[in-house]
Design an enzyme around this catalytic site. Structure first.
Site, short mmCIF file in Angstrom:
data_model
loop_
_atom_site.label_atom_id
_atom_site.label_comp_id
_atom_site.label_asym_id
_atom_site.label_seq_id
_atom_site.Cartn_x
_atom_site.Cartn_y
_atom_site.Cartn_z
N SER A 294 0.83 -1.21 0.00
CA SER A 294 0.00 0.00 0.00
C SER A 294 0.86 1.26 0.00
O SER A 294 1.90 1.33 0.65
CB SER A 294 -0.94 -0.03 1.21
OG SER A 294 -0.63 0.98 2.12
N LYS A 295 0.39 2.22 -0.78
CA LYS A 295 1.10 3.48 -0.95
C LYS A 295 1.28 4.17 0.41
O LYS A 295 2.30 4.77 0.70
CB LYS A 295 0.24 4.35 -1.88
CG LYS A 295 0.90 5.57 -2.43
CD LYS A 295 0.04 6.10 -3.57
CE LYS A 295 0.32 7.55 -3.85
NZ LYS A 295 -0.50 8.09 -4.91
N ARG A 296 0.25 4.05 1.23
CA ARG A 296 0.24 4.73 2.51
C ARG A 296 1.16 4.06 3.53
O ARG A 296 1.90 4.72 4.25
CB ARG A 296 -1.21 4.77 3.02
CG ARG A 296 -1.52 5.86 4.00
CD ARG A 296 -3.03 6.00 4.15
NE ARG A 296 -3.71 4.71 4.17
CZ ARG A 296 -3.84 3.94 5.24
NH1 ARG A 296 -3.34 4.33 6.39
NH2 ARG A 296 -4.49 2.79 5.17
N LYS A 297 1.10 2.72 3.55
CA LYS A 297 1.82 2.02 4.63
C LYS A 297 3.24 1.58 4.27
O LYS A 297 4.06 1.37 5.16
CB LYS A 297 1.03 0.75 5.01
CG LYS A 297 -0.26 1.03 5.71
CD LYS A 297 -0.76 -0.27 6.34
CE LYS A 297 -2.24 -0.44 6.10
NZ LYS A 297 -2.70 -1.81 6.13
#
Ligand code: GLU
Length: 550
Positions: A294-297
């Protein structure tokens, strides 16, 4: 309804009709079986591992078959556009050995199937839209946001598929007069597909990667051209892939859900569709479960991460190839020195069920890859990295270039070579002790050796040390010191009678190692001291001695 008249009404300014575009972009004359592929990134300022993974498939497919690989910029969503993205995409991919034959380049557009930015292809999309209206496959829709919202609510209540379809597609029935009236009023409109999928049976298509894929026919009157005159992805890529004469569409599995729409758009035009190749997501193991990166994590999803850490592009390519084709590793074992480009990559050997991206595995792969890269190349990559990410130490690293070259080489040509080198940041940390700037003894003394004892060992060592001793002579002296001070020469002796000894010869060597490198473990110490030179090495040892005596 006179669809010809409607088409003319909607797109009066189309001067080159669809048939003519067919001639402007003729079939390519390429060898049999040559693949034409494209990467279609949106210029959002972010480029990630998934893009590289797909690009690698495009690249291998095209270049193994003497085909063509195109860079097409999918910039129809003007709101998400970020300045500088194109350059970022081109430079990042080229760093990993991915070079486009056609399309957008740093020097302008290359090729005769352009323009290669979707925002500049409006006339083609309009000609295509006009043709679909004429053929009764598309119609204008004037519905406003709120009306669509209203409709959705009703559909939710009745538990039917949300969207414009079947009885909900009321604007299909607008008469030419009604449409004219709305246009006169200046109402905004979009062009919708007039889907013919209702009631059709499910069918199968052959995906290049996944094999047979079941498709539920589309029934949605999907938007093809938006109110601003720009196409949606669903429409634009179909038109572009057709006119750019693409043979294989490599894209992520997130597009499987809208594949029915794309197939119906192809059908509406009467075009054969290219081979769809849906790659699977990159996954990561977390707490025993696989999940999508994930881009966020996950910082490791961004290509920036690999740049900052200084991963070698060759290592990334090698690892991606392992992820892409399960038989690659076996091939590599049989062909340790052969360039990866010689491997017969096949899309039907790709997994359709997710590729597990594992940093530890990447590191193992990288260690092996670096064994095949010369120290000169490793060093120059390292220095370039350091200039950017460790500028203060970079100055000294440049001064000591020759020494570092030897330092990096330690143990690499042994029968069982050392695999110390993984990526630039790690290599930098691995050799940092060698620099004078910021040097200090970091590790503690070996457990069994007190300060007094350590000082004695250093004194003995300094007294007998001769720079010109070879490795064996050097070690013989360590052994002599060890024996004289009551350390066991063999581990076995020590284990049998620990009370008889102060420790082992390796404790003695560790004290010297600590003085020279500040670390309890390092590659061959004699070699390090040799590269460092007598003056620096003994100076460090004396300083260490001083601190022990304090
Ligand atoms: N612009 C699309 C994306 O960035 C491209 C998908 C495709 O390759 O068709 O996801």
């Amino acid at each position: 309804m006179d669809t010809k008249q409607l088409a003319e009404l909607l797109y009066p300014s189309v001067s080159v009709p669809l048939d003519e575009w067919e001639e402007i972009f003729p079939q390519r004359s390429l060898p049999d079986g040559a693949a034409v592929t494209r990467l279609g990134p949106s210029p959002t300022g972010f480029i990630h591992l998934g893009n590289l993974y797909s690009a690698f498939v495009d690249e291998r497919l095209a270049h193994l078959s003497e085909g063509v690989m195109i860079l097409r910029i999918e910039d129809t969503d003007q709101k998400r556009k970020v300045e500088g993205s194109e350059e970022l995409i081109i430079r990042s991919l080229s760093h990993y050995g991915i070079h486009f034959d056609e399309g957008v380049t740093l020097e302008g557009e290359k090729g005769s199937y352009g323009p290669y930015r979707q925002s500049e292809r409006k006339n083609i999309y309009h000609a295509a839209g006009k043709a679909l209206v004429e053929r009764g496959w598309a119609y204008p829709s004037f519905m406003e946001e709120e009306e669509i919202e209203e409709l959705r609510k009703k559909q939710e209540e009745r538990k039917v598929l949300p969207g414009i379809h079947g009885e909900w597609a009321t604007e299909r029935a607008l008469t030419l007069e009604e449409i004219k009236e709305k246009l006169r009023e200046g109402k905004e409109w979009v062009l919708r597909l007039k889907s013919r999928g209702e009631g059709k049976e499910t069918f199968f298509i052959e995906d290049g990667i996944r094999g047979k894929v079941r498709v539920h026919p589309n029934i949605l009157d999907t938007v093809l051209i938006k109110a601003d005159g720009l196409p949606t992805y669903h429409f634009a890529h179909v038109v572009d892939d057709h006119f750019m004469r693409i043979t294989h569409i490599v894209r992520g599995e997130e597009w499987l859900s809208t594949l029915p729409i794309h197939l119906e758009v192809h059908e509406a035009f009467g075009w054969d569709s290219p081979v769809f190749c849906h790659t699977s997501h990159l996954l990561k193991m977390e707490d025993g479960n696989k999940r999508k990166l994930s881009k966020r994590k996950d910082p490791e999803l961004s290509l920036d991460f690999y740049h900052q850490e200084g991963y070698f592009p060759e290592a990334i390519r090698e690892y991606l190839m392992i992820l892409l084709n399960s038989d690659y590793e076996e091939w590599r074992r049989d062909h340790p020195q052969t360039p990866l480009e010689d491997f017969a990559f096949r899309i039907d050997h790709m997994s359709g069920s997710g590729a597990l991206f594992d940093m530890e595995k990447l590191h193992d792969v990288s260690k092996d890859v670096l064994l095949n890269i010369s120290e000169e190349e490793i060093l120059s990559f390292l220095l370039e990295w350091a200039d950017e990410y460790a500028p203060l130490d970079a100055v000294e690293m440049h001064e000591r270039e020759k020494e570092l070259l030897h330092l990096l080489a330690i143990g690499r040509d042994a029968k069982k070579p050392r695999k110390d080198l993984i990526y630039a940041k790690q290599i930098y940390e691995f050799i940092r002790y060698y620099l004078e700037r910021g040097f200090e003894v970091q590790d503690p003394l070996p457990e069994r050796v007190g300060k007094e004892e350590a000082a004695g060992i250093l004194e003995d060592f300094l007294q007998t040390y001769n720079y010109h001793d070879d490795n064996q002579e050097w070690f013989a002296k360590i052994r002599t010191i060890a024996e004289a001070r009551g350390f066991a020469l063999r581990m076995g002796d020590f284990k049998r009678n620990p009370e008889q000894y102060k420790g082992t010869v390796s404790d003695v060597a560790t004290v010297v190692r600590l003085g020279v490198t500040g670390l309890q473990s390092s590659p061959d110490l004699w070699s390090i001291m040799h590269i460092m030179g007598e003056e620096r090495a003994t100076k460090r040892l004396r300083q260490f001695l001083d601190t022990l005596r304090k």
